[in-house]
Design a protein around this motif. Structure first.
Motif, PDB file in Angstrom:
ATOM      1  N   MET A   1      45.408  61.437  29.035  1.00 33.30           N
ATOM      2  CA  MET A   1      46.782  61.940  29.074  1.00 33.30           C
ATOM      3  C   MET A   1      47.754  60.837  28.648  1.00 33.30           C
ATOM      4  O   MET A   1      47.726  59.733  29.195  1.00 33.30           O
ATOM      5  N   LEU A   2      48.609  61.133  27.663  1.00 32.49           N
ATOM      6  CA  LEU A   2      49.568  60.124  27.196  1.00 32.49           C
ATOM      7  C   LEU A   2      50.962  60.443  27.735  1.00 32.49           C
ATOM      8  O   LEU A   2      51.457  61.560  27.606  1.00 32.49           O
ATOM      9  N   VAL A   3      51.576  59.430  28.335  1.00 26.26           N
ATOM     10  CA  VAL A   3      52.934  59.607  28.861  1.00 26.26           C
ATOM     11  C   VAL A   3      53.892  58.726  28.072  1.00 26.26           C
ATOM     12  O   VAL A   3      53.625  57.538  27.856  1.00 26.26           O
ATOM     13  N   LEU A   4      54.993  59.340  27.637  1.00 25.36           N
ATOM     14  CA  LEU A   4      56.055  58.578  26.970  1.00 25.36           C
ATOM     15  C   LEU A   4      57.114  58.267  28.019  1.00 25.36           C
ATOM     16  O   LEU A   4      57.685  59.185  28.617  1.00 25.36           O
ATOM     17  N   GLY A   5      57.344  56.981  28.292  1.00 29.77           N
ATOM     18  CA  GLY A   5      58.358  56.574  29.267  1.00 29.77           C
ATOM     19  C   GLY A   5      59.612  56.104  28.543  1.00 29.77           C
ATOM     20  O   GLY A   5      59.509  55.420  27.516  1.00 29.77           O
ATOM     21  N   ILE A   6      60.767  56.482  29.074  1.00 27.53           N
ATOM     22  CA  ILE A   6      62.041  56.058  28.467  1.00 27.53           C
ATOM     23  C   ILE A   6      62.954  55.548  29.576  1.00 27.53           C
ATOM     24  O   ILE A   6      63.130  56.201  30.601  1.00 27.53           O
ATOM     25  N   ASP A   7      63.527  54.367  29.378  1.00 26.41           N
ATOM     26  CA  ASP A   7      64.490  53.833  30.347  1.00 26.41           C
ATOM     27  C   ASP A   7      65.675  53.243  29.594  1.00 26.41           C
ATOM     28  O   ASP A   7      65.523  52.325  28.795  1.00 26.41           O
ATOM     29  N   THR A   8      66.861  53.806  29.854  1.00 29.89           N
ATOM     30  CA  THR A   8      68.092  53.260  29.254  1.00 29.89           C
ATOM     31  C   THR A   8      69.128  53.099  30.365  1.00 29.89           C
ATOM     32  O   THR A   8      70.285  53.435  30.190  1.00 29.89           O
ATOM     33  N   SER A   9      68.690  52.585  31.517  1.00 30.04           N
ATOM     34  CA  SER A   9      69.594  52.578  32.674  1.00 30.04           C
ATOM     35  C   SER A   9      70.679  51.519  32.592  1.00 30.04           C
ATOM     36  O   SER A   9      71.751  51.665  33.158  1.00 30.04           O
ATOM     37  N   CYS A  10      70.405  50.422  31.861  1.00 31.62           N
ATOM     38  CA  CYS A  10      71.412  49.357  31.803  1.00 31.62           C
ATOM     39  C   CYS A  10      71.570  48.900  30.354  1.00 31.62           C
ATOM     40  O   CYS A  10      72.006  49.667  29.508  1.00 31.62           O
ATOM     41  N   ASP A  11      71.196  47.669  30.044  1.00 34.25           N
ATOM     42  CA  ASP A  11      71.416  47.187  28.667  1.00 34.25           C
ATOM     43  C   ASP A  11      70.150  47.157  27.831  1.00 34.25           C
ATOM     44  O   ASP A  11      70.202  46.821  26.651  1.00 34.25           O
ATOM     45  N   GLU A  12      68.996  47.495  28.416  1.00 34.49           N
ATOM     46  CA  GLU A  12      67.759  47.502  27.639  1.00 34.49           C
ATOM     47  C   GLU A  12      67.371  48.919  27.238  1.00 34.49           C
ATOM     48  O   GLU A  12      67.358  49.807  28.078  1.00 34.49           O
ATOM     49  N   THR A  13      67.075  49.082  25.937  1.00 37.80           N
ATOM     50  CA  THR A  13      66.532  50.360  25.477  1.00 37.80           C
ATOM     51  C   THR A  13      65.017  50.206  25.514  1.00 37.80           C
ATOM     52  O   THR A  13      64.443  49.485  24.705  1.00 37.80           O
ATOM     53  N   ALA A  14      64.389  50.850  26.502  1.00 35.69           N
ATOM     54  CA  ALA A  14      62.962  50.621  26.719  1.00 35.69           C
ATOM     55  C   ALA A  14      62.175  51.911  26.545  1.00 35.69           C
ATOM     56  O   ALA A  14      62.545  52.957  27.082  1.00 35.69           O
ATOM     57  N   VAL A  52      72.361  54.370  21.722  1.00 43.90           N
ATOM     58  CA  VAL A  52      72.377  55.461  20.731  1.00 43.90           C
ATOM     59  C   VAL A  52      71.779  54.973  19.413  1.00 43.90           C
ATOM     60  O   VAL A  52      70.993  55.670  18.771  1.00 43.90           O
ATOM     61  N   GLU A  53      72.145  53.761  19.030  1.00 40.51           N
ATOM     62  CA  GLU A  53      71.628  53.221  17.764  1.00 40.51           C
ATOM     63  C   GLU A  53      70.127  52.930  17.849  1.00 40.51           C
ATOM     64  O   GLU A  53      69.397  53.102  16.883  1.00 40.51           O
ATOM     65  N   ALA A  54      69.681  52.468  19.021  1.00 43.57           N
ATOM     66  CA  ALA A  54      68.312  51.931  19.111  1.00 43.57           C
ATOM     67  C   ALA A  54      67.245  52.920  19.563  1.00 43.57           C
ATOM     68  O   ALA A  54      66.067  52.737  19.257  1.00 43.57           O
ATOM     69  N   VAL A  55      67.647  53.965  20.300  1.00 45.88           N
ATOM     70  CA  VAL A  55      66.629  54.717  21.040  1.00 45.88           C
ATOM     71  C   VAL A  55      65.600  55.436  20.157  1.00 45.88           C
ATOM     72  O   VAL A  55      64.399  55.405  20.437  1.00 45.88           O
ATOM     73  N   THR A  56      66.048  56.060  19.069  1.00 44.06           N
ATOM     74  CA  THR A  56      65.070  56.775  18.233  1.00 44.06           C
ATOM     75  C   THR A  56      64.117  55.774  17.580  1.00 44.06           C
ATOM     76  O   THR A  56      62.912  56.004  17.486  1.00 44.06           O
ATOM     77  N   TYR A  57      64.685  54.647  17.160  1.00 45.08           N
ATOM     78  CA  TYR A  57      63.854  53.613  16.557  1.00 45.08           C
ATOM     79  C   TYR A  57      62.839  53.078  17.580  1.00 45.08           C
ATOM     80  O   TYR A  57      61.677  52.857  17.259  1.00 45.08           O
ATOM     81  N   GLY A  83      72.056  53.709  37.648  1.00 48.70           N
ATOM     82  CA  GLY A  83      72.359  52.916  36.462  1.00 48.70           C
ATOM     83  C   GLY A  83      73.734  53.269  35.919  1.00 48.70           C
ATOM     84  O   GLY A  83      74.523  53.960  36.582  1.00 48.70           O
ATOM     85  N   LEU A  84      73.998  52.828  34.708  1.00 49.85           N
ATOM     86  CA  LEU A  84      75.279  53.110  34.069  1.00 49.85           C
ATOM     87  C   LEU A  84      75.232  54.524  33.497  1.00 49.85           C
ATOM     88  O   LEU A  84      74.303  54.857  32.759  1.00 49.85           O
ATOM     89  N   VAL A  85      76.233  55.322  33.829  1.00 48.94           N
ATOM     90  CA  VAL A  85      76.137  56.741  33.481  1.00 48.94           C
ATOM     91  C   VAL A  85      75.981  56.974  31.979  1.00 48.94           C
ATOM     92  O   VAL A  85      75.117  57.748  31.543  1.00 48.94           O
ATOM     93  N   GLY A  86      76.775  56.293  31.178  1.00 51.01           N
ATOM     94  CA  GLY A  86      76.698  56.482  29.724  1.00 51.01           C
ATOM     95  C   GLY A  86      75.342  56.083  29.179  1.00 51.01           C
ATOM     96  O   GLY A  86      74.766  56.770  28.323  1.00 51.01           O
ATOM     97  N   SER A  87      74.813  54.987  29.686  1.00 51.67           N
ATOM     98  CA  SER A  87      73.506  54.501  29.245  1.00 51.67           C
ATOM     99  C   SER A  87      72.399  55.482  29.638  1.00 51.67           C
ATOM    100  O   SER A  87      71.551  55.847  28.819  1.00 51.67           O
ATOM    101  N   LEU A  88      72.418  55.913  30.898  1.00 48.80           N
ATOM    102  CA  LEU A  88      71.402  56.849  31.381  1.00 48.80           C
ATOM    103  C   LEU A  88      71.391  58.121  30.535  1.00 48.80           C
ATOM    104  O   LEU A  88      70.331  58.639  30.176  1.00 48.80           O
ATOM    105  N   LEU A  89      72.594  58.604  30.202  1.00 47.44           N
ATOM    106  CA  LEU A  89      72.688  59.873  29.477  1.00 47.44           C
ATOM    107  C   LEU A  89      72.039  59.822  28.103  1.00 47.44           C
ATOM    108  O   LEU A  89      71.512  60.822  27.621  1.00 47.44           O
ATOM    109  N   VAL A  90      72.046  58.643  27.493  1.00 48.41           N
ATOM    110  CA  VAL A  90      71.415  58.520  26.170  1.00 48.41           C
ATOM    111  C   VAL A  90      69.910  58.778  26.299  1.00 48.41           C
ATOM    112  O   VAL A  90      69.338  59.588  25.558  1.00 48.41           O
ATOM    113  N   GLY A  91      69.279  58.110  27.251  1.00 48.05           N
ATOM    114  CA  GLY A  91      67.831  58.291  27.454  1.00 48.05           C
ATOM    115  C   GLY A  91      67.500  59.717  27.864  1.00 48.05           C
ATOM    116  O   GLY A  91      66.531  60.307  27.369  1.00 48.05           O
TER     117      GLY A  91
END
Ligand code: KG4
Ligand code: ZN
Length: 363
Positions: A1-14, A52-57, A83-91
């Motif tokens: 099973m493959l899981v894709l994890g996404i975290d954009t809670s603060c300043d790191e696009t992970a 927004v700029e980094a997440v798809t990449y 986390g930061l609301v704007g950041s969280l919303l992107v992820g």
């Protein structure tokens, strides 16, 4: 099973791809740190624009490194708070889009719980019960896990990482302050200055770091020449070798040593408070396991003191390896997998999932 994890809670696009909740196939972390440095802290507007700029990449890169395709993903786990609301919303937005487009189940993850999960990646997972200590830039809390989480205590003012960042700023050092202070402290005497420790009463499991921060501020104001801070400010952006060379070649060697003493003494005060309260929590809850997570968990003095003091009480300490201390999405994917396996449909989020900036433990 493959899981894709996404975290954009603060300043790191992970973004990370994890196989069967164990094997980290990719762990991509894009940081916008450089853009925040000159402001001495994270600027929310800059952070979410950069996400927004980094997440798809970042997603593309994580899939490529994992040698996986979008259609191979079985579950998407995304941080929805705190986390930061704007950041969280992107992820969250991108996770929902992918979930909808690919008909892939989606699961919302609590960032604080994920930090503790980081301690189990590539390591043995202890059975409950255990005491958890989360020490990051935004949070400091003690929890008890006996299947579910119970909040035991938290900071009443600054988070531990925030105190490191603010003291670094006072000393004229760069952001984030934790790693710089740790490096400086190696050359300092932790006993040189006795900064105050706040214990908030004998049985309290809450923390307070504003007192020590203010004590450093007054100490610097009364004792330190500005010039010395300038020297360290230059030094802090450089490698250890550069830092040592700079120290040798400047006329301020005596004064920079003084800053090293302040850093070491401050760090010792914070470590004292964290270790004392964590071991008190173990005593109150009668547990013999501690799990630590969050950016400050990378601090080697904290590790050494906690492991040493805990060993005397026959308490075992579980730590994440370096890359899983600070923000990353592997911890999010691993927790997502566990939740999914344990609770299946009950844990699945629908497309109404949204950011909860002040999400607490266990929520
Ligand atoms: O967990 P994290 O990456 O982000 C949050 O969720 O907040 O933690 C970042 C925080 C920053 O405040 C940083 O100064 C601190 O962790 N930090 C450290 C160290 N490395 C990062 N603090 C002390 N010592 C370190 N080695
Ligand atoms: Zn974090």
């Amino acid at each position: 099973m493959l899981v894709l994890g996404i975290d954009t809670s603060c300043d790191e696009t992970a973004v990370s791809v994890v196989k069967n909740g164990k094997k980290v196939l990719s762990n991509v972390v894009f940081s916008s740190l450089k853009l925040h440095k000159k402001f001495g802290g994270v600027v929310p507007e800059i952070a979410c624009r950069t996400h927004v700029e980094a997440v798809t990449y970042a997603i593309k890169r994580a899939l490529t490194e994992a040698k996986a395709e979008f259609r191979d993903i079985d579950l998407i786990a995304v941080t929805f708070g705190p986390g930061l609301v704007g950041s969280l919303l992107v992820g969250i937005s991108i996770a929902k889009s992918f979930s909808f487009a690919g008909n892939i189940p989606l699961i919302g993850i609590n960032h604080l719980e994920a930090h503790l999960e980081g301690a189990f990646i590539n390591r043995i997972r202890p059975n409950s019960p255990f005491v958890g200590l989360v020490v990051s830039g935004g949070h400091t809390c003690l929890v008890y896990n006996n299947g579910n989480y119970e909040l035991l205590g938290r900071t009443r003012d600054d988070a531990a990482g925030e105190a490191f960042d603010k003291v670094a700023k006072i000393l004229g050092l760069t952001y984030p302050g934790g790693p710089v202070i740790e490096r400086l402290a190696e050359d300092g005497d932790p006993e040189k200055i006795r900064f105050p420790r706040s214990f908030l009463g004998r049985d309290s499991l809450d923390f307070s770091f504003s007192g020590v921060k203010t004590a450093v501020l007054y100490y610097v104001r009364d004792n330190l020449e500005r010039q010395a801070s300038g020297v360290m400010c230059q030094a802090s952006g450089k490698s250890k070798q550069d830092f040592k060379r700079l120290k040798r070649t400047t006329q301020s060697a005596r004064r920079t040593t003084h800053i090293a003493d302040i850093a070491a003494s401050f760090q010792e005060a914070v470590v004292d408070m964290l270790v004392t309260k964590t071991l008190l929590a173990c005593k109150i809850k009668r547990v013999d396991k501690v799990v630590v997570g969050g950016g400050v968990a990378a601090n080697s003095r904290l590790r050494k003191r906690l492991i040493g003091d805990a060993a005397e009480l026959n308490i075992k300490v579980y730590y994440p390896s370096g890359q899983f201390c600070t923000d990353n999405a592997a911890m999010v994917a691993v927790l997502g997998y566990r939740r999914y396996k344990r609770y299946k449909k009950r844990e699945i989020s629908d497309l109404s999932l949204t950011a909860v900036p002040n999400l607490r433990f266990g929520e």
